[in-house]
Design a protein around this motif. Sequence first.
Motif, short mmCIF file in Angstrom:
data_model
loop_
_atom_site.label_atom_id
_atom_site.label_comp_id
_atom_site.label_asym_id
_atom_site.label_seq_id
_atom_site.Cartn_x
_atom_site.Cartn_y
_atom_site.Cartn_z
N ASN A 116 0.76 -1.23 -0.47
CA ASN A 116 -0.38 -0.01 0.09
C ASN A 116 0.84 1.22 0.45
O ASN A 116 1.95 1.18 0.10
N LEU A 122 -2.86 2.21 7.68
CA LEU A 122 -3.57 1.16 7.08
C LEU A 122 -4.39 0.79 8.20
O LEU A 122 -3.83 0.17 9.11
N THR A 164 -7.20 1.20 3.25
CA THR A 164 -5.83 1.85 2.90
C THR A 164 -5.56 2.79 1.67
O THR A 164 -6.95 2.77 1.36
N THR A 221 -5.26 -8.00 3.63
CA THR A 221 -3.44 -7.09 2.95
C THR A 221 -2.73 -8.03 3.53
O THR A 221 -2.86 -9.23 4.77
#
Length: 239
Positions: A116, A122, A164, A221
């Motif tokens: 990211n 995040l 994010t 993620t």
Amino acid sequence: MHKYFISLERTPQRTERFLKANAHIKDLEWMPGMDGKTLDRDTIISKGLMEPNCGFTAGAIGSGLTHVKLWAKVAQSGQPAHIFEDDAFLCRNFESESDRIIATLPHDWDIILWGNNYDSILEFELLPGITQCVAIFNQDTVRQGIPDFLNMDVSSSPFRLTQTFGICGYAISPRGATRLLERCLPFKSVEVPYVGLGRLLTSTSVDHLMNIHYRDLKAYTTLPPLCLTDNDVAQSLNK
């Protein structure tokens, strides 16, 4: 899995930099980015791809439509794929580690971000449904560490993604591609609440629109990341 990377035809130096940095990754396939400077806004609106009052810059429109084009390609093919932007840097064992992680996901996963933007937050679930976590990063040290990262073997784990910024590198399934096409089109300027930031932000790019929907998708993620970006705003294709 196919591995696509997005880069504009008019920026061959960025393509060259990406391929040189990621020479340890096999079978990278170039997807020429749609150049926002050459796109006709009225045509895009007439095709139902963007609302008339959308405030995206020309670069953000071109970048977003390129991701959309790849989502459609994935949805039609019935096969998942990796998608990278040309400012992505992948760890040495990216291929084996990303394969391992995907094999651990539920069969109906939608999208998993390998990295990211590191100038913002995040937000993810450290324990599913129990511990919502917000991580912040030092973008300067990320940039400085990229040469070492390229030669690093990373052992990572997937976590459910909430929000994010940035889509420098991710894998998407056909189901995920279909769901994002349904949810992110037409492009529009809307206020997006960010609990981790404690405020509303107006959407200015496709990854902002994706942030509205991660909670309702099987989105993930990885920590530590398998993909870094130097996120050079001056060179951003969203300008």
